[in-house]
Every structure is written in C-alpha cells, then in structure tokens.
Design a protein around this motif. Structure first.
Motif, PDB file in Angstrom:
ATOM      1  N   PHE A 142       0.780  -1.033  -0.209  1.00 51.12           N
ATOM      2  CA  PHE A 142       0.206   0.006  -0.041  1.00 51.12           C
ATOM      3  C   PHE A 142       0.761   1.266  -0.132  1.00 51.12           C
ATOM      4  O   PHE A 142       0.459   2.436  -0.736  1.00 51.12           O
ATOM      5  N   SER A 143       2.003   1.388   0.793  1.00 48.77           N
ATOM      6  CA  SER A 143       2.612   2.661   0.843  1.00 48.77           C
ATOM      7  C   SER A 143       3.414   2.741  -0.249  1.00 48.77           C
ATOM      8  O   SER A 143       3.115   4.045  -0.842  1.00 48.77           O
ATOM      9  N   GLU A 144       3.784   1.790  -1.287  1.00 50.12           N
ATOM     10  CA  GLU A 144       4.376   2.355  -2.702  1.00 50.12           C
ATOM     11  C   GLU A 144       3.496   2.537  -3.265  1.00 50.12           C
ATOM     12  O   GLU A 144       3.461   3.647  -4.421  1.00 50.12           O
ATOM     13  N   ALA A 145       2.278   1.818  -3.630  1.00 53.79           N
ATOM     14  CA  ALA A 145       1.090   2.160  -4.471  1.00 53.79           C
ATOM     15  C   ALA A 145       0.479   3.527  -4.113  1.00 53.79           C
ATOM     16  O   ALA A 145       0.221   4.466  -4.920  1.00 53.79           O
ATOM     17  N   GLU A 146       0.312   4.228  -2.907  1.00 57.70           N
ATOM     18  CA  GLU A 146      -0.141   5.177  -2.623  1.00 57.70           C
ATOM     19  C   GLU A 146       0.781   6.476  -3.065  1.00 57.70           C
ATOM     20  O   GLU A 146       0.269   7.396  -3.523  1.00 57.70           O
ATOM     21  N   SER A 147       2.044   6.227  -2.998  1.00 56.68           N
ATOM     22  CA  SER A 147       2.955   7.286  -3.607  1.00 56.68           C
ATOM     23  C   SER A 147       2.918   7.624  -5.105  1.00 56.68           C
ATOM     24  O   SER A 147       2.590   8.614  -5.378  1.00 56.68           O
ATOM     25  N   LEU A 148       2.748   6.428  -5.752  1.00 57.27           N
ATOM     26  CA  LEU A 148       2.230   6.554  -7.393  1.00 57.27           C
ATOM     27  C   LEU A 148       0.801   6.985  -7.461  1.00 57.27           C
ATOM     28  O   LEU A 148       0.826   7.960  -8.327  1.00 57.27           O
ATOM     29  N   TYR A 149      -0.078   6.827  -6.838  1.00 54.33           N
ATOM     30  CA  TYR A 149      -1.384   7.336  -7.049  1.00 54.33           C
ATOM     31  C   TYR A 149      -1.491   8.739  -6.956  1.00 54.33           C
ATOM     32  O   TYR A 149      -2.029   9.608  -7.782  1.00 54.33           O
ATOM     33  N   ARG A 150      -0.752   9.076  -5.652  1.00 52.82           N
ATOM     34  CA  ARG A 150      -0.949  10.553  -5.451  1.00 52.82           C
ATOM     35  C   ARG A 150      -0.146  11.522  -6.466  1.00 52.82           C
ATOM     36  O   ARG A 150      -0.605  12.638  -7.005  1.00 52.82           O
ATOM     37  N   HIS A 151       0.903  10.942  -7.045  1.00 51.69           N
ATOM     38  CA  HIS A 151       1.804  11.800  -7.858  1.00 51.69           C
ATOM     39  C   HIS A 151       1.242  11.502  -9.465  1.00 51.69           C
ATOM     40  O   HIS A 151       1.078  12.544 -10.011  1.00 51.69           O
ATOM     41  N   ALA A 152       0.377  10.503  -9.545  1.00 51.32           N
ATOM     42  CA  ALA A 152      -0.451  10.127 -10.930  1.00 51.32           C
ATOM     43  C   ALA A 152      -1.556  11.358 -10.819  1.00 51.32           C
ATOM     44  O   ALA A 152      -1.496  11.983 -11.879  1.00 51.32           O
ATOM     45  N   LEU A 153      -2.054  11.423  -9.613  1.00 50.97           N
ATOM     46  CA  LEU A 153      -3.158  12.492  -9.547  1.00 50.97           C
ATOM     47  C   LEU A 153      -2.767  13.875  -9.957  1.00 50.97           C
ATOM     48  O   LEU A 153      -3.388  14.702 -10.369  1.00 50.97           O
ATOM     49  N   SER A 154      -1.756  14.166  -9.156  1.00 55.57           N
ATOM     50  CA  SER A 154      -0.888  15.570  -9.458  1.00 55.57           C
ATOM     51  C   SER A 154      -0.738  15.972 -10.950  1.00 55.57           C
ATOM     52  O   SER A 154      -0.973  17.067 -11.226  1.00 55.57           O
ATOM     53  N   ILE A 155      -0.081  14.907 -11.605  1.00 51.14           N
ATOM     54  CA  ILE A 155       0.185  15.033 -12.839  1.00 51.14           C
ATOM     55  C   ILE A 155      -1.039  15.365 -13.664  1.00 51.14           C
ATOM     56  O   ILE A 155      -1.057  16.262 -14.491  1.00 51.14           O
ATOM     57  N   ASP A 156      -2.242  14.482 -13.743  1.00 44.95           N
ATOM     58  CA  ASP A 156      -3.282  14.689 -14.284  1.00 44.95           C
ATOM     59  C   ASP A 156      -4.058  15.921 -14.006  1.00 44.95           C
ATOM     60  O   ASP A 156      -4.722  16.547 -14.918  1.00 44.95           O
ATOM     61  N   GLU A 157      -4.075  16.288 -12.612  1.00 48.01           N
ATOM     62  CA  GLU A 157      -4.820  17.469 -12.330  1.00 48.01           C
ATOM     63  C   GLU A 157      -4.015  18.619 -12.995  1.00 48.01           C
ATOM     64  O   GLU A 157      -4.814  19.657 -13.679  1.00 48.01           O
ATOM     65  N   SER A 158      -2.683  18.844 -13.185  1.00 47.40           N
ATOM     66  CA  SER A 158      -2.224  19.701 -13.806  1.00 47.40           C
ATOM     67  C   SER A 158      -2.389  19.760 -15.314  1.00 47.40           C
ATOM     68  O   SER A 158      -2.246  20.789 -15.902  1.00 47.40           O
ATOM     69  N   SER A 159      -2.471  18.530 -15.893  1.00 49.37           N
ATOM     70  CA  SER A 159      -2.540  18.393 -17.197  1.00 49.37           C
ATOM     71  C   SER A 159      -4.059  18.784 -17.735  1.00 49.37           C
ATOM     72  O   SER A 159      -4.005  19.415 -19.066  1.00 49.37           O
ATOM     73  N   TYR A 160      -4.875  18.135 -17.157  1.00 49.35           N
ATOM     74  CA  TYR A 160      -6.144  18.041 -17.837  1.00 49.35           C
ATOM     75  C   TYR A 160      -7.027  19.198 -17.017  1.00 49.35           C
ATOM     76  O   TYR A 160      -8.273  19.317 -17.331  1.00 49.35           O
ATOM     77  N   GLY A 161      -6.754  19.583 -15.745  1.00 48.42           N
ATOM     78  CA  GLY A 161      -7.671  20.239 -14.929  1.00 48.42           C
ATOM     79  C   GLY A 161      -8.330  19.405 -13.707  1.00 48.42           C
ATOM     80  O   GLY A 161      -8.440  18.138 -13.987  1.00 48.42           O
ATOM     81  N   GLY A 162      -8.827  19.996 -12.843  1.00 45.05           N
ATOM     82  CA  GLY A 162      -9.379  19.132 -11.851  1.00 45.05           C
ATOM     83  C   GLY A 162     -10.829  18.455 -12.084  1.00 45.05           C
ATOM     84  O   GLY A 162     -11.086  17.812 -11.188  1.00 45.05           O
ATOM     85  N   ASP A 163     -11.199  18.701 -13.064  1.00 43.33           N
ATOM     86  CA  ASP A 163     -12.876  18.177 -13.501  1.00 43.33           C
ATOM     87  C   ASP A 163     -12.816  16.969 -14.637  1.00 43.33           C
ATOM     88  O   ASP A 163     -13.829  17.098 -14.976  1.00 43.33           O
ATOM     89  N   HIS A 164     -11.519  16.679 -15.080  1.00 40.51           N
ATOM     90  CA  HIS A 164     -11.580  15.616 -16.295  1.00 40.51           C
ATOM     91  C   HIS A 164     -11.753  14.319 -15.550  1.00 40.51           C
ATOM     92  O   HIS A 164     -11.477  13.910 -14.545  1.00 40.51           O
ATOM     93  N   PRO A 165     -12.217  13.513 -16.454  1.00 43.50           N
ATOM     94  CA  PRO A 165     -12.587  11.925 -16.170  1.00 43.50           C
ATOM     95  C   PRO A 165     -11.625  11.050 -15.571  1.00 43.50           C
ATOM     96  O   PRO A 165     -11.612  10.268 -14.805  1.00 43.50           O
ATOM     97  N   THR A 166     -10.286  11.648 -16.292  1.00 42.41           N
ATOM     98  CA  THR A 166      -9.105  10.850 -16.027  1.00 42.41           C
ATOM     99  C   THR A 166      -8.652  11.254 -14.497  1.00 42.41           C
ATOM    100  O   THR A 166      -8.056  10.328 -13.810  1.00 42.41           O
TER     101      THR A 166
END
Length: 683
Positions: free
Chosen positions: A576-600
């Motif tokens: 879980f610890s390793e997965a959580e770090s990846l999830y949070r970073h992926a979320l940050s990248i996609d929010e920055s790339s697509y905006g906060g209301d994108h389906p991704t």
C-alpha cells in the motif's frame, strides 16, 4: 568464538584428510605439501607429507568411526608408526592426527616411540587439532562452516551469474582475505565484520565489488548451507528481493510481499551456516534499510557491497581498491587476446592500465573494444586521446558517480555503435539493470516506440529500421550487455554513463520512450491474478523508469498512466505504501495536465480513495470518492455506468462506517443504472 572441540569432526575420511593437509601446509609453510593416501587403501602409513626445513614430515590421519570416542589404544598407535616406516621417502617426523580424545596423556608414549623408531613421533587429538586450526585464519575460514551440521542434499544457490574463475584477474589476495574475514575471530580482513557475521566491501563504481562477492560465494559454496543474492539498492527492492527468495529455499510461493518477506526471514532464522549477499547498498536510504535488517540475520554470514565507506561502529571498514598497474596489465593481456601485438606491448599496456585507473570495468570495456576491432594497445590509447575532449563536454566530476576513466573508455565504443544498438542502449539506460525481458523489444505494440528511437539517432531525415538481433549482437560483443536466456542484464555504470551523456531536452525524450515501451508491454488487468507473473517481471522496470522520470522532472500524462497501472498491481500485492505514492503523483500530474474536473482525474481519485479505505483511513477516502462521483456525473451524465461504479464504491465505504441509511439508496441507484445499461441478465 566456539571451539572446534565443541563440534563433531568431519564425518568423511576424505574430508578429514583434506582438513589435515590444509592445517599442516599452513604450519609447515610449505607450498609442496601433498595429500598422499586415499581412505580405505594402502598408503604406507602416510596420508599427508611435505617438507619442513628440508626434512620430510608425514601425517597419518586416524578418524574414529564413532564420535565422541575417548579411546585410542597404544596398539593402534604402534600399528600406525610401524606402517609409516614402509613409506617410500625417509621420514624425519611423523604426526598421528586423530579425531579421538585430547592426546596429552600420550606424550610419554610418543617420546618412547621416537627413541625406538629413529624419527620424531607426535600425537595430536581432536582438541589439539582444533587449537592449531584456530591459529590459522585462512584454514579456519575454509573449514569452520564445514564442521557445522548442514542439511543433506543440494544447498539452495541463488546467484546472478556464473563463477568467473581465472577471468577474475588480480583479486586473489582479496578473495583470500574475504574468506579469512568471514571466519569468527579472524581479525581484520579486506572487508568489514559485524558481530563476526557481516562484512561490507566498499569502493568506486566499477571496481568489482559485486564480482568479488559472487566469486567468493561460488568458491566456498560447499561450506555454506545456502548461498543467496539479494539486490538492496533501495528499501523497496530489498523487500521485493527478499520476498522472491522463498521458492529458492523451498518455501511455498506467497503472493503478499510482506508475508513472503517474513517467511524468508523466519527460514533464515531457523537455519544456520548460510551466506547472504546484499548488493549495491549505495545510498543512505538503502544503508538504513540494510542496517535495520541486520539484527534479523544472525545465524549465517552476510556480505554487503557498497560505494559507502561510512558504516556504523559495529562494522569494520576496509576499501576495495583499484588494481595495481601490474595486475591491470595482466588483466588486459588476458582479456584482449585478439589484440594486434607490437614490439612495445609491455610499455603500451602499462600506460593504458595507468590511464584507466586500474578499474576492472574500464579495463573490461577496453579489452572488448580492442578485440572487436583488432587494435593494439597503442591504437586504443590514441582513440582515447582523440575523444577525451568530447568527454570533457559532458563529464562533470562533481555530479558523476563514476570515474572519468570509465567515461573515456566508453566514448570510442559509443561512437562505433550502429543505430539499433544505440537506440536499445538509450532505452535500457532507464530500466532496471537486471532481468530485462527480451519481449519488451518484440511485438507489434513495441514497434512504433523502437522506430521512433531509431529515427531519433539515425541520419537526419532518414528513417531507420530497428533490428533487435543486430542490437544485441553489437552490445554483447562490446560487453555492454549480458544475454541470459530470454532476457538481458546491463551494468549500472553503463546506464549511468548513457544517461549522463544526454543533453538538455534529450532526457525527457528518452524517458518518455522508456515509459511508452513499458506501456506497450502492458500484460493485462493488474487486478487479475492470472497476469501477476508478467506484472512482477515488469514491476522493477516500471519502478526504475518512474524514479528517473521524477528525478528529471518529467510530468507528462503517460507517466501518470504508468504510475496508475503499477499502483493497481502493488495494491493487489498489498504494497500500500508504494502504491499510494504512485497514485498521489499520478493524480497531481493529471490535475495539472487536464484540470481538476477531467474524467481521468476521477479515475485517479477513485483508486487513491479505495486504497485509503483499505488502510482504514475513511475520513480521507470519503471526500475523494464524492469528488470522483461529481466529476463522472458532470462528464458522462447521471445514468452512465461509470457513475454506477462510483456510487457502488461510495456506498461500500458508507456501509463500512455503519451509515447504512446513506449507503442503501446509493446501492439501489447503482443497480438501476446497470440494469438500464446492460439489461437484467448481465453479470
């Protein structure tokens, strides 16, 4: 330190005679000491003989069939002395070495026999032999494990490559010192000793630390109950490597990594006399993880290889230095067997050896290039001189983790590689160094990535075809790559040099291609256990590419996709610890790339929220689930199947927090959406 007398002697006649041979060779300081007799055959009363101070000395080994056995009769002793008188060479001394009781009470008989037969007779019992063995560290190093009770049958062996034997040039003194250092009470060796059990060899990258440790393991394998290699360059890799050892030592495979790791540590604690190599502990984070692990590794021997020289007070440090000029010359002469000979070869090889700083890795690469192109040492030195200015353009001694001699050695080779080989080398530079699947570079999905990589390195405006066969042939011939079955391995120094040669702007391009290559190799749904073996093979490579991408500031959406996919697999494996770090970073990248209301973004929110729920952090999970639901309702409409998924997840969280009246209407709504979308008979 346990006394040998507390342990049973070797059970086998041959082994006992070999032990005596090694002991008396050390005592006599005679390189000509030989083993003469064979158990069960007439040997004229002498099993071992040799010269000491110009006189012949013989040893007759008398092993008891049962031990402990306290009686050695006068008749037996006289029979051994009488038999030795028939030996073909005249003896000045005879030693009767026995596994029976301490022999001090035979001193009077030994003196009497000496007077009778005309040569000196001495009788050494098992306790006396033990005392003598422990005064010779090298003998002790070889034999202390042999006398411990080991399980019958073949021992578990898990090592990354076969023994080098004569190819490991110039390291015989270090190998001997390592063997001596592993023996309890042996004092300083060429490595560090912690509680008489753990040793750490440290030195420059490319100096041959791993090769030395693995060679020791092969050389002395029969004296250990198991020989196991663990990659430890990061805490995550340390845990993963430990977990993978289970089947190697006969344990059932356990899918959950923490449980698998615990099972292996329990096995190590329940067994004694093993050797574990912890490889590439090269930064402080990795060193802390290893230091925390060591108290659980107390029943065997541990070897650590590291670039770090600053270990705790319990660890005695001893650096592994570069080869001397003489050793490096011998290395070059042996490896560069296809060189063009010249009359000045001795001078030229010495000059080249000094220029390469005595680093085995640089010498190996130089020899490989010389062999491929049939050059003389002088020709190759000239090439280094010509290209040294180009090295200066990208080599920064403050930032590089390897010496300049390594960079200079590889520069001529890089210049001669074909497009396919260079493209593959650039892609490999960002993957994990070990167990790289050949399948990564095969198949229709990989073709676009490989073509783009080849075109980027080919002549401007010219399309290039990627040839895996040609790339592997070239890289193997220059010793850049080691081919093993269905995969490859590459030295970490090679990867570091390739990465450091990339100019600004090129790093993002090649990191991006490495990510694309792994996305193309997507094995299947990470939550489906049928695909876990394929995911496990790709996991370390994904982790490596992600690490480099983050360190270089790469933040394109395809990195988020790779992080998300890898996170799903890690979640299934309860990491879980390793997965959580990846999830949070992926979320940050996609929010920055697509905006906060994108389906991704909703997908990333949902995966992170489910992990938080699984780790009992409900108050953090719920707002993420509600936000994901809002995004999907806004993006797809209130009756879309994606909305049903989000409703179901939120309803389960509410149920788990005992808010049943809130949960039920969400479940009913999710059911209605799916019945409307798929029909009442759909799974």
């Amino acid at each position: 330190m346990p006394l040998y007398a507390e342990l049973p002697p070797p059970r086998d006649w041959q082994v006992f005679e070999d032990l005596c041979r090694d002991l008396f060779a050390a005592e006599w300081e005679d390189p000509e000491t030989k083993k003469h007799g064979r158990s069960g055959q007439a040997d004229q009363g002498v099993d071992v003989f040799g010269l000491r101070d110009g006189q012949w000395v013989g040893v007759q080994c008398k092993r008891r069939q049962k031990w402990p056995e306290k009686k050695l009769t006068e008749g037996e002793i006289r029979a051994e002395v009488e038999a030795s008188r028939k030996f073909s060479s005249p003896l000045e001394s005879l030693v009767i070495a026995t596994t029976a009781e301490d022999s001090t009470h035979f001193d009077a008989l030994a003196r009497q026999l000496t007077d009778e037969v005309g040569f000196r007779v001495a009788i050494y019992g098992w306790q006396e032999l033990c005392r003598r063995i422990q005064t010779h560290p090298k003998v002790y190093a070889v034999w202390h494990q042999n006398l411990l009770p080991h399980p019958a049958g073949p021992i578990p062996i898990h090592l990354p490559f076969l023994p080098l034997g004569d190819l490991l040039k110039g390291r015989q003194p270090e190998l001997e010192a390592l063997a001596a250092g592993l023996a309890p009470g042996s004092g300083r060796g060429a490595f560090a000793v912690i509680q008489q059990r753990t040793e750490a060899v440290h030195g420059l990258g490319g100096v041959g630390k791993t090769a030395l440790a693995v060679e020791h393991a092969w050389n002395w394998q029969k004296f250990y109950s198991a020989v196991l290699f663990i990659r430890a360059e990061s805490p995550e890799l340390l845990r993963a490597s430990l977990a993978e050892l289970g089947p190697k030592v006969g344990l059932e495979r356990i899918e959950e990594e923490a449980a698998a790791t615990e099972a292996v540590l329990t096995w190590l604690g329940d067994h004694s006399g093993w050797l574990v190599i912890l490889d590439n502990v090269d930064d402080e984070k990795a060193a802390r993880a290893v230091t925390e692990l060591l108290p659980q590794l107390t029943t065997g021997r541990v070897l650590i290889t590291s670039r770090l020289s600053n270990w705790s007070a319990r660890v005695t440090e001893f650096p592994l230095s570069e080869l001397t000029t003489e050793e490096a010359v011998a290395f070059l002469l042996a490896r560069a067997e296809k060189r063009l000979p010249t009359s000045q070869e001795a001078i030229q090889s010495a000059a080249l050896a000094e220029r390469l700083g005595g680093l085995p890795l640089a010498l190996e690469q130089a020899a490989a290039y010389i062999n491929v192109h049939r050059l003389s040492f002088s020709d190759y030195s000239g090439l280094l001189e010509e290209q040294s200015r180009e090295v200066l353009e990208w080599f920064d001694s403050r930032l590089m983790t390897y010496p300049r001699s390594v960079a200079e050695t590889w520069q001529p080779t890089f210049a001669r590689l074909g497009v396919s080989a260079r493209a593959m080398l650039h892609l490999l530079a960002f993957l994990d160094a070990e167990e790289i699947p050949r399948s990564l570079f095969e198949g229709a999905k990989a073709e676009p990535v490989l073509k783009e990589a080849s075109d980027a390195l080919g002549s401007e405006g010219k399309e290039e075809e990627f040839s895996l066969q040609e790339a592997v042939r070239e890289l193997d011939s220059y010793s850049f790559l080691e081919v093993d079955g269905e995969g490859f391995s590459i030295h970490r120094m090679v990867q570091a040099v390739v990465r450091s040669r990339l100019r600004e702007g090129e790093v993002d391009e090649w990191v991006g291609r490495g990510i694309s290559l792994l996305l193309a190799a997507h094995p299947g749904n990470p939550t489906d256990a049928r695909y876990w073996p394929q995911w496990e093979r790709l996991r370390l490579h994904a982790t490596s590419v992600i690490h480099h991408a983050r360190s270089f500031g790469f933040a394109e959406p395809k990195l988020a996709t790779l992080m998300n996919n890898t996170g799903l697999y890690l979640t299934e494996r309860v990491l879980f610890s390793e997965a959580e770090s990846l999830y949070r970073h992926a979320l940050s990248i996609d929010e920055s790339s697509y905006g906060g209301d994108h389906p991704t973004v909703a997908i990333r929110l949902n995966n992170l929220a489910v992990l938080l729920q699984s780790t009992n952090r409900m108050s953090e999970s719920e707002p993420l689930m509600r936000r994901a639901l809002e995004i999907d309702e806004s993006s797809y409409g209130a009756d879309h199947p994606r909305v049903a998924v989000q409703l179901n997840n939120l309803a389960q969280l509410l149920q788990s927090t005992n808010r049943l009246s809130e949960s039920e209407p969400l479940m009913r709504r999710a059911l209605e959406i799916d019945e409307s979308s798929y029909g009442g008979g759909h799974p």
